[in-house]
Design a protein around this motif. Structure first.
Motif, PDB file in Angstrom:
ATOM      1  N   ARG A  85      43.749  36.505  40.130  1.00 59.16           N
ATOM      2  CA  ARG A  85      44.011  37.828  40.905  1.00 59.16           C
ATOM      3  C   ARG A  85      45.188  38.645  40.329  1.00 59.16           C
ATOM      4  O   ARG A  85      45.915  38.144  39.546  1.00 59.16           O
ATOM      5  CB  ARG A  85      44.422  37.135  42.423  1.00 59.16           C
ATOM      6  N   ARG A 125      32.446  32.339  52.664  1.00 56.94           N
ATOM      7  CA  ARG A 125      33.257  32.233  51.947  1.00 56.94           C
ATOM      8  C   ARG A 125      32.515  32.038  50.622  1.00 56.94           C
ATOM      9  O   ARG A 125      31.487  31.353  50.497  1.00 56.94           O
ATOM     10  CB  ARG A 125      34.319  31.148  51.746  1.00 56.94           C
ATOM     11  N   ASP A 146      33.162  31.583  45.903  1.00 57.28           N
ATOM     12  CA  ASP A 146      34.008  31.208  45.119  1.00 57.28           C
ATOM     13  C   ASP A 146      33.222  31.527  43.756  1.00 57.28           C
ATOM     14  O   ASP A 146      32.043  30.947  43.348  1.00 57.28           O
ATOM     15  CB  ASP A 146      34.722  30.151  44.766  1.00 57.28           C
ATOM     16  N   ASP A 201      35.695  33.135  36.784  1.00 61.34           N
ATOM     17  CA  ASP A 201      36.119  34.717  36.300  1.00 61.34           C
ATOM     18  C   ASP A 201      36.303  34.569  34.729  1.00 61.34           C
ATOM     19  O   ASP A 201      36.793  35.657  34.062  1.00 61.34           O
ATOM     20  CB  ASP A 201      37.317  34.964  36.974  1.00 61.34           C
ATOM     21  N   GLN A 239      40.666  31.865  47.298  1.00 60.30           N
ATOM     22  CA  GLN A 239      39.256  32.186  47.359  1.00 60.30           C
ATOM     23  C   GLN A 239      38.959  33.446  47.670  1.00 60.30           C
ATOM     24  O   GLN A 239      39.392  34.084  48.694  1.00 60.30           O
ATOM     25  CB  GLN A 239      38.730  30.906  48.209  1.00 60.30           C
ATOM     26  N   THR A 240      37.360  33.858  47.311  1.00 50.67           N
ATOM     27  CA  THR A 240      37.149  35.228  47.806  1.00 50.67           C
ATOM     28  C   THR A 240      36.297  34.871  49.095  1.00 50.67           C
ATOM     29  O   THR A 240      35.344  33.963  49.389  1.00 50.67           O
ATOM     30  CB  THR A 240      35.930  35.506  46.887  1.00 50.67           C
ATOM     31  N   GLU A 287      36.350  42.124  43.167  1.00 49.68           N
ATOM     32  CA  GLU A 287      36.872  40.623  42.480  1.00 49.68           C
ATOM     33  C   GLU A 287      37.289  41.085  41.244  1.00 49.68           C
ATOM     34  O   GLU A 287      38.251  40.103  41.057  1.00 49.68           O
ATOM     35  CB  GLU A 287      35.834  39.797  42.596  1.00 49.68           C
ATOM     36  N   GLU A 336      40.754  42.408  46.778  1.00 47.83           N
ATOM     37  CA  GLU A 336      40.244  41.699  45.595  1.00 47.83           C
ATOM     38  C   GLU A 336      39.453  40.145  45.946  1.00 47.83           C
ATOM     39  O   GLU A 336      38.801  39.706  45.661  1.00 47.83           O
ATOM     40  CB  GLU A 336      41.005  41.369  44.545  1.00 47.83           C
ATOM     41  N   THR A 337      39.811  39.815  47.398  1.00 45.31           N
ATOM     42  CA  THR A 337      39.585  38.553  47.828  1.00 45.31           C
ATOM     43  C   THR A 337      38.645  38.793  48.879  1.00 45.31           C
ATOM     44  O   THR A 337      37.989  37.409  49.454  1.00 45.31           O
ATOM     45  CB  THR A 337      40.699  37.762  48.203  1.00 45.31           C
ATOM     46  N   ARG A 338      38.629  39.799  49.911  1.00 46.77           N
ATOM     47  CA  ARG A 338      37.722  40.126  50.844  1.00 46.77           C
ATOM     48  C   ARG A 338      36.690  41.287  50.652  1.00 46.77           C
ATOM     49  O   ARG A 338      37.152  42.218  50.877  1.00 46.77           O
ATOM     50  CB  ARG A 338      38.541  40.293  52.125  1.00 46.77           C
ATOM     51  N   ILE A 339      35.513  40.778  50.142  1.00 48.15           N
ATOM     52  CA  ILE A 339      34.514  41.844  49.742  1.00 48.15           C
ATOM     53  C   ILE A 339      33.425  41.905  50.900  1.00 48.15           C
ATOM     54  O   ILE A 339      32.988  40.949  51.587  1.00 48.15           O
ATOM     55  CB  ILE A 339      34.095  41.302  48.239  1.00 48.15           C
TER      56      ILE A 339
END
Length: 373
Positions: A28, A44, A46, A49, A63-64, A96, A120-123
């Protein structure tokens, strides 16, 4: 703390993370949720990357969380004189890639979310985007013009691997023979060469790869889930080999941190097959300047003040200049020197090829039956 669900989103309550102290999270960019809001999400997700083999395996992974954004229209219009396109499509809200400098971060504040880790984690994905695009292109009053796909957040960010919204949008655009340009920092664009190459051959598609640094170490900290610098250069090479007009964009250049790489970035892009070059000095609007300063002081404490002062020298004594024209180039001596270096480099490496407009005359709109002929 409970929150009222956002009107266009399907939501459920999740555990709040805002009380966590500021620290590095694996994969992140932001180190905090400064100016954070609240969020609810249905599921959720994941994904890898590309940096899993790097050092610091003990750093906490966040986690995304993936949500749904219901939209009635997918094409956005703007009148900004320095954007380069009057219309755009963004299949995702949030990104992300986690680029700490991303100018789109403040848009999450409109969702009552933080431009920091939340961005960047809650899309949010727009699952009906291809259907909405088809409806808009089929409207009798629609008039085609080149559009940008993923101009606010990257259309090829990691969740595209499973969601496939960008590919579905490209399928619709190709069916309608609609011109499109993509700016990305992801190698995932190569997945869609079977669509993009024929579009490019018909002068309906061009691409730009954004390269911020050739230093893998800095890239890992600054844009942790984007493709590595070397991978982006190889993507330029592959796109060019497929007959696609591709540009290399050195952006954003950060004074005191990455701006010395301008010539090397342009040279690497040219050697890989790019035909045009560009650059943009870093912009830090709204909440981004706070997040960027947090990140800078945590990762580069020895040079943080120098970097911030040089950015101010580019931006009239501030960390951001919102004015059209100057926001993309900066002002003052620092900006003038950067411009001179850029102009010399593009001439030296042959990146000043005249721009060829994409073709809007092939558009097949209106009656769907007519697109069969």
């Amino acid at each position: 703390m409970p929150s009222k669900p956002l009107p266009t989103l399907r939501t459920e309550r999740i555990t709040d993370e805002n009380a966590l102290p500021d620290r590095v999270r694996k994969g992140r960019g932001a180190v905090s949720n400064r100016l954070s809001g609240r969020f609810d999400a249905p599921d959720r997700y994941d994904t890898t990357d590309g940096w899993d083999s790097e050092d610091h395996p003990d750093i906490e992974r966040v986690q995304t969380i993936l949500g749904i954004d219901a939209v009635r229209k997918i094409i956005s219009y703007n009148e900004s004189p320095d954007v380069g396109s009057s219309r755009s499509i963004n299949p995702y809200k949030g990104c992300e890639h986690g680029c700490i400098y991303c100018f789109a971060r403040p848009t999450h504040a409109y969702l009552d979310l933080s431009p920091g880790l939340d961005f960047e984690t809650r899309i949010f994905r727009k699952p009906d985007a291809p259907e909405r695009l088809r409806e808009e292109l089929s409207h009798p009053k629609y008039r085609p013009a080149p559009l940008a796909l993923g101009i606010n957040t990257d259309a090829y960010q990691p969740i595209e691997r499973t969601e496939g919204l960008t590919r579905r949008l490209l399928e619709v655009l190709w069916e309608f023979r609609h011109p499109v340009h993509i700016v990305t920092k992801s190698a995932l664009i190569l997945r869609d060469l079977d669509i993009l190459a024929p579009m490019a051959a018909a002068n309906l598609f061009s691409a730009t790869l954004s390269v911020t640094t050739l230093d893998r170490h800095i890239a890992r900290m600054m844009e942790p889930r984007a493709a590595t610098p070397a991978k982006r250069i190889e993507t330029i090479r592959a796109l060019s080999a497929a007959g696609i007009r591709v540009s290399v964009l050195a952006a954003p250049l950060i004074p005191g941190l990455t701006c010395h790489e301008l010539e090397n970035i342009l040279k690497a892009g040219a050697e890989a097959g790019a035909i045009r070059g560009g650059y943009i000095p870093v912009r830090l609007p709204n909440e981004i300047k706070l997040l960027f300063e947090d990140w800078l002081r945590l990762n580069f404490p020895d040079r943080a003040e120098r970097v911030l002062n040089r950015i101010r020298a580019l931006r009239g004594g501030k960390l951001n200049d919102p004015n059209f024209k100057t926001r993309m180039t900066g002002t003052g001596l620092e900006a003038d020197l950067l411009k001179q270096r850029y102009e010399l480099a593009v001439r030296r490496y042959g990146l000043d090829t005249p721009r060829t407009p994409l073709d809007s005359t092939q558009f097949r709109g209106g009656d769907p039956q007519m697109r069969l002929f």
